[in-house]
Design an enzyme around this catalytic site. Structure first.
Site, PDB file in Angstrom:
ATOM      1  NE  ARG A  10      -2.271   9.262  14.657  1.00  0.00           N
ATOM      2  CZ  ARG A  10      -2.360   8.098  15.734  1.00  0.00           C
ATOM      3  NH1 ARG A  10      -3.450   7.479  15.737  1.00  0.00           N
ATOM      4  NH2 ARG A  10      -1.126   7.580  16.147  1.00  0.00           N
ATOM      5  CD  GLU A  58     -15.319   1.556   7.253  1.00  0.00           C
ATOM      6  OE1 GLU A  58     -16.058   0.746   6.589  1.00  0.00           O
ATOM      7  OE2 GLU A  58     -14.337   1.327   8.121  1.00  0.00           O
ATOM      8  CG  PHE A  84     -10.767   1.632   6.037  1.00  0.00           C
ATOM      9  CD1 PHE A  84     -10.719   0.360   4.976  1.00  0.00           C
ATOM     10  CD2 PHE A  84     -10.248   1.823   7.151  1.00  0.00           C
ATOM     11  CE1 PHE A  84      -9.816  -0.607   5.660  1.00  0.00           C
ATOM     12  CE2 PHE A  84      -9.376   0.636   7.450  1.00  0.00           C
ATOM     13  CZ  PHE A  84      -9.087  -0.322   6.583  1.00  0.00           C
ATOM     14  CG  HIS A 110      -4.091   5.799  10.427  1.00  0.00           C
ATOM     15  ND1 HIS A 110      -4.986   6.695  11.279  1.00  0.00           N
ATOM     16  CD2 HIS A 110      -3.811   4.761  11.401  1.00  0.00           C
ATOM     17  CE1 HIS A 110      -4.686   6.587  12.618  1.00  0.00           C
ATOM     18  NE2 HIS A 110      -3.973   5.538  12.724  1.00  0.00           N
ATOM     19  CG  ASP A 118      -2.151  -1.527  11.861  1.00  0.00           C
ATOM     20  OD1 ASP A 118      -1.686  -2.100  12.692  1.00  0.00           O
ATOM     21  OD2 ASP A 118      -2.896  -0.435  12.173  1.00  0.00           O
TER      22      ASP A 118
END
Lengths: 318, 280
Positions: A10, A58, A84, A110, A118
């Site tokens: 990322r 989104e 998402f 992610h 998470d």
């Protein structure tokens, strides 16, 4: 090898956008309130007028991107977490981007269980599966920062929808930036071998190389192939190594249902039936925890890949 | 707008209706009710407002139209054929396997269709993207969209409503075809979306309510949208579902059903008579 640099894909994605922003003025970046996490914030710092935050929406973001793409004026990159994008906004991507085959790039970060703390709601282990079912969708799953940067530029230059699967975790940069060449749809043979072939993607590519080293010590010579483009998949290379080794292992930080393992099995079942062992998440949700412990618990370590290679070879020799 | 222009646009509206009904009848499938309620709006936009050229359907500077309530494709195809984007007789191929006129609009295969739509709530977001791109690139084209009152049940419409206001998309004007009916019954009973005007005002849009069958009212709303700065415009158009075909008017049953031969003949007779009446 001890002090090999670690960078999350990322992170490389954000840097790639920022670098490409200077080279190409024809793209803009959308995010859904996650610019600091998806790292599109790196681009935003340099090109604030080219970055549009959509807030936490989104579904709308995917169609805003689609609408931008219809104009032919700009190429949009739409970024959020894989969960998402490929999860929540699946239908928007399918009907709004995939069906009209619009020139939208989806930067999904992610992905996989290496999200860590998470937990399950944010660990997307199904995105390759959902995206793969969309006709005409290209799926790229880079293995390190060097590959990510090359893939982002290739995605920008390609005309059509592209899903780029990126991770949160800092991972070793093993590709040489000076010699690395990205070719959409072409797997990369990182190590040749004759006893078995490991097809790996994303963070599992590096794990596969480690598995190869440990196997070599036991006299097993396994090829390692980096499948950075999951769709369209490199059928020719898969069949070639099935013919050559007769024992195949797939390794992915994704459900074994619908992901790289499924894609490889589909190719082999129809073209060259070969014993396959799939290393990946075995039909389970993730959970909170430290990443190394999670990778171990979910069977995503070099040792798991090595065991898979031995099992595949045993199946071949039956 | 003088009376001659109003009459001309009303005639076009009837031609839109005739083509839409013909398409649905030929397919023995499709959505006549909403196609009839939006025909006046389409007639005005395509024949008195939008800068589009059937000889150059992909012109980058053209105005854009998004049919967010994509099931009313029969009306869109009908107006596009009247405008010259494709032959009128092709309306008869609607929904057939060898036709480019899909059940819901398909931008890849149908000249003049600016956005693929049909999955409710998606079109208005795409219209936002088109408007945003114009702002960013300094283009002066405008983006027009038509949504349904039932469609407003989709959460994504409200995401788009936030977005358009936040980015001050004053080059975007959306109509809600407020015909008060959706598949399962009156919108007020199925899932009440009233007051649509108050909701969009609260979302910081410029809002105007009109009779969606009154050409002068449509004109006033469009002109207001064009001079409004800093806000997108929402035209809440009060309409009659099935408008122009007596047995279809205000009937949920005609949302997505094709007329039989007898019903078709009656619809054509009524629409032709009403059109002829304009010349009397």
């Amino acid at each position: 090898m001890a002090d090999i640099k670690k960078i999350a894909t990322r992170e490389a994605y954000g840097e790639a956008l920022a670098e490409l922003g200077a080279k190409y003025d024809n793209f803009v970046v959308l995010d859904a309130d996650l610019a600091a996490a998806t790292k599109t914030g790196t681009f935003k710092k340099k090109f604030p007028e080219r970055h549009f935050d959509c807030g936490i929406q989104e579904g709308n973001m995917m169609l805003v991107a689609a609408g931008i793409a219809t104009t032919g004026l700009l190429v949009p990159f739409a970024s959020t977490f894989a969960m998402f994008a490929a999860g929540r906004a699946y239908e928007q991507i399918r009907n709004g981007i995939g069906y009209p085959h619009l020139n939208v790039k989806i930067g999904a970060t992610h992905a996989g269980i290496s999200v860590g703390e998470d937990g399950a709601t944010h660990q997307c282990n199904e995105d390759i599966g959902t995206m793969r079912t969309i006709p005409g969708m290209t799926i790229i799953s880079p293995a390190d920062a060097v590959e990510t940067k090359a893939a982002v530029e290739a995605a920008l230059l390609y005309n059509g929808p592209v899903y780029i699967r990126l991770g949160r975790l800092a991972v070793p940069v093993f590709n040489d930036p000076d010699n690395y060449k990205f070719e959409l749809g072409k797997g990369i043979v990182l190590a040749d071998g004759s006893d078995a072939a490991i097809f790996a993607t994303g963070i599992m590519v590096n794990a596969a190389m480690k598995a190869r080293e440990s196997l070599l010590a036991e006299g097993i010579d396994a090829a390692v192939i980096n499948i950075h483009t999951i769709k369209p998949i490199d059928e020719e290379l898969i069949v070639k190594y099935a013919e050559k080794t007769g024992a195949i292992v797939t390794a992915e930080e994704h459900q074994i249902i619908g992901g790289l393992g499924s894609a490889v099995c589909e190719v082999l079942a129809e073209n060259h039936p070969t014993p396959v062992k799939r290393i990946g998440i075995k039909d389970k949700f993730g959970k909170s925890g430290k990443v190394p412990a999670l990778l171990e618990e979910y069977g995503l370590t070099p040792a798991d890949i090595a065991a898979g290679v031995k099992a595949a070879i045993a199946a071949k020799n039956k | 707008m003088d009376q001659a222009k109003i009459k001309e646009l009303k005639k076009i509206s009837y031609d839109i209706k005739l083509g839409a009904i013909e398409a649905v009848y030929s397919a023995n499938s499709g959505h006549p009710g909403g196609s009839l309620s939006i025909s006046d709006i389409l007639a005005y936009l395509y024949f008195n407002e939008m800068n589009v050229d059937p000889k150059d359907p992909d012109c980058v500077d053209r105005d854009r139209f998004v049919l967010s309530k994509g099931h009313c494709a029969p009306a869109l195809y009908s107006v596009l054929s009247l405008k010259g984007f494709f032959p009128r007789e092709d309306l008869k191929t609607f929904r057939q396997a060898d036709s480019y006129l899909q059940g819901h609009p398909d931008m890849k295969h149908t000249p003049g269709v600016d956005m693929t739509s049909g999955s409710l709530g998606l079109g208005i977001s795409a219209a936002c993207g088109m408007a945003l791109a114009a702002k960013y690139c300094g283009k002066t084209y405008r983006v027009w969209a038509v949504m349904g009152d039932g469609e407003l049940g989709e959460g994504q419409c409200w995401e788009a409503a936030l977005f358009a206001a936040h980015y001050k998309l004053d080059n975007l004007c959306a109509f809600v075809d407020d015909n008060g009916l959706q598949i399962d019954g009156p919108t007020k009973e199925v899932m009440n979306t009233e007051s649509i005007a108050d909701k969009f005002r609260a979302f910081n849009w410029n809002v105007v309510e009109i009779d969606g069958h009154d050409m002068e009212a449509i004109e006033a709303a469009v002109e207001l949208a064009k001079v409004t700065k800093g806000k997108p415009t929402m035209v809440v158009a009060h309409t009659i579902k099935g408008k122009g075909v007596s047995y279809m008017e205000n009937s949920c049953g005609w949302h997505g059903k094709a007329p039989n031969a007898e019903e078709y003949a009656q619809a054509v007779a009524e629409l032709e008579a009403a059109k002829a009446e304009l010349d009397k």
